[in-house]
Design a protein around this motif. Structure first.
Motif, PDB file in Angstrom:
ATOM      1  N   VAL A   1       0.834  -1.211   0.000  1.00 20.12           N
ATOM      2  CA  VAL A   1       0.000   0.000   0.000  1.00 20.12           C
ATOM      3  C   VAL A   1       0.865   1.255   0.000  1.00 20.12           C
ATOM      4  N   ILE A   2       1.919   1.253   0.807  1.00 20.54           N
ATOM      5  CA  ILE A   2       2.804   2.426   0.869  1.00 20.54           C
ATOM      6  C   ILE A   2       3.464   2.670  -0.478  1.00 20.54           C
ATOM      7  N   ILE A   3       3.984   1.610  -1.092  1.00 18.95           N
ATOM      8  CA  ILE A   3       4.651   1.769  -2.387  1.00 18.95           C
ATOM      9  C   ILE A   3       3.642   2.165  -3.461  1.00 18.95           C
ATOM     10  N   ALA A   4       2.433   1.580  -3.406  1.00 21.97           N
ATOM     11  CA  ALA A   4       1.411   1.953  -4.382  1.00 21.97           C
ATOM     12  C   ALA A   4       1.053   3.432  -4.258  1.00 21.97           C
ATOM     13  N   ALA A   5       0.932   3.918  -3.012  1.00 21.67           N
ATOM     14  CA  ALA A   5       0.637   5.341  -2.810  1.00 21.67           C
ATOM     15  C   ALA A   5       1.774   6.207  -3.330  1.00 21.67           C
ATOM     16  N   ALA A   6       3.018   5.797  -3.054  1.00 18.78           N
ATOM     17  CA  ALA A   6       4.170   6.564  -3.534  1.00 18.78           C
ATOM     18  C   ALA A   6       4.234   6.583  -5.057  1.00 18.78           C
ATOM     19  N   VAL A   7       3.978   5.417  -5.671  1.00 21.61           N
ATOM     20  CA  VAL A   7       3.990   5.343  -7.137  1.00 21.61           C
ATOM     21  C   VAL A   7       2.872   6.195  -7.724  1.00 21.61           C
ATOM     22  N   LEU A   8       1.687   6.161  -7.094  1.00 20.49           N
ATOM     23  CA  LEU A   8       0.568   6.960  -7.579  1.00 20.49           C
ATOM     24  C   LEU A   8       0.881   8.453  -7.506  1.00 20.49           C
ATOM     25  N   ILE A   9       1.444   8.888  -6.386  1.00 14.46           N
ATOM     26  CA  ILE A   9       1.797  10.310  -6.244  1.00 14.46           C
ATOM     27  C   ILE A   9       2.873  10.688  -7.247  1.00 14.46           C
ATOM     28  N   PHE A  10       3.899   9.844  -7.373  1.00 14.22           N
ATOM     29  CA  PHE A  10       4.965  10.124  -8.327  1.00 14.22           C
ATOM     30  C   PHE A  10       4.418  10.199  -9.758  1.00 14.22           C
ATOM     31  N   GLY A  11       3.553   9.239 -10.118  1.00 23.59           N
ATOM     32  CA  GLY A  11       2.989   9.249 -11.463  1.00 23.59           C
ATOM     33  C   GLY A  11       2.137  10.478 -11.715  1.00 23.59           C
ATOM     34  N   PHE A  12       1.339  10.874 -10.698  1.00 21.35           N
ATOM     35  CA  PHE A  12       0.502  12.064 -10.860  1.00 21.35           C
ATOM     36  C   PHE A  12       1.358  13.314 -11.054  1.00 21.35           C
ATOM     37  N   VAL A  13       2.399  13.451 -10.230  1.00 23.41           N
ATOM     38  CA  VAL A  13       3.273  14.625 -10.342  1.00 23.41           C
ATOM     39  C   VAL A  13       3.990  14.639 -11.687  1.00 23.41           C
ATOM     40  N   ALA A  14       4.515  13.475 -12.100  1.00 21.28           N
ATOM     41  CA  ALA A  14       5.227  13.402 -13.380  1.00 21.28           C
ATOM     42  C   ALA A  14       4.298  13.739 -14.535  1.00 21.28           C
ATOM     43  N   ALA A  15       3.065  13.192 -14.513  1.00 19.68           N
ATOM     44  CA  ALA A  15       2.123  13.476 -15.584  1.00 19.68           C
ATOM     45  C   ALA A  15       1.723  14.947 -15.590  1.00 19.68           C
ATOM     46  N   ALA A  16       1.524  15.530 -14.405  1.00 17.13           N
ATOM     47  CA  ALA A  16       1.147  16.948 -14.328  1.00 17.13           C
ATOM     48  C   ALA A  16       2.261  17.849 -14.836  1.00 17.13           C
ATOM     49  N   ILE A  17       3.503  17.535 -14.461  1.00 15.88           N
ATOM     50  CA  ILE A  17       4.637  18.350 -14.932  1.00 15.88           C
ATOM     51  C   ILE A  17       4.767  18.254 -16.445  1.00 15.88           C
ATOM     52  N   ASP A  18       4.623  17.018 -16.964  1.00 18.42           N
ATOM     53  CA  ASP A  18       4.735  16.855 -18.419  1.00 18.42           C
ATOM     54  C   ASP A  18       3.606  17.573 -19.142  1.00 18.42           C
ATOM     55  N   ALA A  19       2.373  17.465 -18.604  1.00 17.32           N
ATOM     56  CA  ALA A  19       1.240  18.147 -19.230  1.00 17.32           C
ATOM     57  C   ALA A  19       1.426  19.658 -19.199  1.00 17.32           C
ATOM     58  N   ASP A  20       1.892  20.202 -18.088  1.00 12.75           N
ATOM     59  CA  ASP A  20       2.109  21.647 -17.985  1.00 12.75           C
ATOM     60  C   ASP A  20       3.193  22.106 -18.954  1.00 12.75           C
ATOM     61  N   ALA A  21       4.276  21.311 -19.057  1.00 17.13           N
ATOM     62  CA  ALA A  21       5.353  21.680 -19.980  1.00 17.13           C
ATOM     63  C   ALA A  21       4.867  21.662 -21.425  1.00 17.13           C
ATOM     64  N   ARG A  22       4.062  20.675 -21.781  1.00 14.52           N
ATOM     65  CA  ARG A  22       3.555  20.597 -23.159  1.00 14.52           C
ATOM     66  C   ARG A  22       2.537  21.700 -23.441  1.00 14.52           C
ATOM     67  N   ALA A  23       1.723  22.037 -22.420  1.00 15.47           N
ATOM     68  CA  ALA A  23       0.778  23.136 -22.607  1.00 15.47           C
ATOM     69  C   ALA A  23       1.513  24.465 -22.796  1.00 15.47           C
ATOM     70  N   THR A  24       2.559  24.663 -22.012  1.00 18.05           N
ATOM     71  CA  THR A  24       3.358  25.886 -22.152  1.00 18.05           C
ATOM     72  C   THR A  24       4.019  25.947 -23.523  1.00 18.05           C
ATOM     73  N   ARG A  25       4.507  24.788 -23.999  1.00 14.29           N
ATOM     74  CA  ARG A  25       5.138  24.760 -25.315  1.00 14.29           C
ATOM     75  C   ARG A  25       4.115  25.074 -26.418  1.00 14.29           C
ATOM     76  N   ALA A  26       2.897  24.519 -26.279  1.00 12.39           N
ATOM     77  CA  ALA A  26       1.856  24.803 -27.275  1.00 12.39           C
ATOM     78  C   ALA A  26       1.488  26.284 -27.264  1.00 12.39           C
ATOM     79  N   ASP A  27       1.388  26.892 -26.079  1.00 17.36           N
ATOM     80  CA  ASP A  27       1.067  28.307 -25.967  1.00 17.36           C
ATOM     81  C   ASP A  27       2.179  29.172 -26.576  1.00 17.36           C
ATOM     82  N   ASP A  28       3.425  28.837 -26.266  1.00 17.02           N
ATOM     83  CA  ASP A  28       4.547  29.601 -26.829  1.00 17.02           C
ATOM     84  C   ASP A  28       4.598  29.475 -28.341  1.00 17.02           C
TER      85      ASP A  28
END
Length: 434
Positions: free
Chosen positions: A25-52
């Motif tokens: 459960v602990i590792i699953a929670a850590a993986v879920l948080i890590f995946g969410f943060v990684a996906a959010a950072i990638d989405a924000d970077a791609r959105a910024t690139r599209a806007d630029d």
């Protein structure tokens, strides 16, 4: 290790499953948080690139807009510009004050909204500029196919011409959206595999960490079981002796029998404790140079049975006197018990070259026990095999030797305890002794 599930073993197994579940459960929670943060950072970077990207194209083409001497809009520089030939959609909207917007040029039109929305965005861009040249506006919406897009509008005004031009550009709200979706898929699959691997690794490692505890619990239960099994008969016999109210002339014999029973129980407890302590690593067998022939003679004398015949030759070994005495005594008691069918037959003890052999003239080796006569708990013709012979085998193994029981020529059995002889030469035979 036995398969008996005692309450303590069951608790350890439940703790193992609980530990595995908790870590998973602990590792699953850590993986879920890590995946969410990684996906959010990638989405924000791609959105910024599209806007630029949309702003770069809109601003660059706005500066390329011109009109000729006849007050006609010149779009040749816009059409030929490399910015208007990339992946970004372009719409050049033009209007004269008081008239609706017209689309003078379009590129990648499918990445832009419908005509009504284009006109609305152009008006909003004009109003937001408040008369300032090249002041862009950003919008989010969907194109005519329903895809999410980011749009930028840049106005162009002239002092000597009343036309108003708005450059509208559009791109996917997330640059390289397919790559982002691939990243999400990889994060999902990788996270699931990581959680599964961590669960398996935790289960295996926790099992290994509990192996020693389970072994000690098993030995503890075996010790208690052996003690209960072995002491039950002599305790019952001792109780009968004390309750029999012997006659005055039989008191001494009764006391002698009681002493034998207590001595037997003491030897059993000593052997069980010694084995338990050594198997758990608390103690080690004593290593002392001793005369095996003299040790066997002493055990035979203590047995005080006229049927025992000892033939002993000098034999020096390295071992634990107490454990070896226990093993020889158990072998001797086994021979006396199974040789009891013929009270006149001797029980022969032969000692030479690190070997103690005891022969009886009983019924021979039970076929049921022949495969492994030293196995604790094996059931034969006389009932269940006790701990005595099992202790003999264990003492032999603890000293680097072995033990065996085999049929004797002419009937009976021969039980043998063999130990590696010490590297010391001792004198000739001491001869046979009764």
């Amino acid at each position: 290790m036995s398969t008996h599930r005692s309450p303590a073993v069951s608790r350890l197994k439940r703790a193992r499953w609980f530990m595995t579940a908790l870590v998973t459960v602990i590792i699953a929670a850590a993986v879920l948080i890590f995946g969410f943060v990684a996906a959010a950072i990638d989405a924000d970077a791609r959105a910024t690139r599209a806007d630029d990207q949309a702003r770069q194209v809109s601003g660059g083409l706005a500066r390329a807009i011109q009109h000729d001497e006849k007050q006609a809009l010149d779009l040749s520089t816009v059409i030929d510009d490399q910015l208007a030939k990339g992946p970004t959609a372009v719409v050049v909207a033009v209007r004269v004050p008081g008239e609706p917007w017209k689309q003078a040029h379009t590129y990648q039109r499918s990445y832009m909204p419908d005509d009504t929305q284009i006109a609305t965005l152009a008006t909003q861009t004009e109003d937001h500029a408040d008369g300032l040249l090249y002041k862009d506006s950003r919008f989010h919406g969907t194109d005519i196919t329903g895809r999410a897009v980011t749009m930028v509008g840049t106005p162009v005004f002239w002092n000597d011409w009343d036309h108003i031009v708005v450059i509208l550009t559009g791109a996917e709200s997330m640059a390289d959206g397919d790559q982002h979706r691939k990243l999400l898929w990889e994060l999902t699959v990788g996270g699931v595999l990581l959680v599964l691997l961590s669960a398996v690794a935790t289960f295996v490692l926790s099992g290994r960490s509990q192996r020693q505890a389970l072994r000690m619990l098993d030995e503890h239960e075996q010790f208690l079981g052996d003690a209960a099994h072995e002491l039950r008969t002599p305790l019952t016999t001792l109780k009968l002796l004390t309750e029999s109210r012997p006659k005055p002339e039989d008191v001494q014999q009764t006391l002698a029998e009681a002493r034998k029973l207590t001595d037997r129980m003491a030897r059993l407890v000593t052997g069980l404790l010694a084995r338990a302590r050594m198997q758990s690593g608390i103690a080690e067998p004593e290593r002392t140079l001793l005369r095996l022939d003299q040790l066997a003679e002493t055990v035979a004398e203590e047995a005080a049975d006229e049927r025992i015949l000892v033939t002993a030759y000098p034999s020096v070994v390295l071992g634990d006197p107490q454990l070896l005495s226990l093993a020889i005594r158990n072998m001797l008691e086994n021979g006396l018990t199974h040789g009891a069918v013929n009270r006149s037959a001797p029980v022969e003890v032969h000692v030479a070259e690190g070997r103690v052999s005891i022969r009886d003239h009983g019924p021979g080796v039970d076929p049921v026990m022949a495969a492994n006569p030293f196995d604790r708990g094996t059931a034969g013709r006389t009932g269940r095999n006790g701990i005595g012979l099992a202790l003999v085998a264990w003492v032999a193994q603890a000293h680097g030797g072995n033990a065996s029981i085999e049929p004797a020529a002419g009937g009976g059995t021969i039980a043998t305890l063999w130990l590696p002889p010490a590297d010391i030469t001792v004198g000739g035979p001491v001869g046979a002794r009764h």
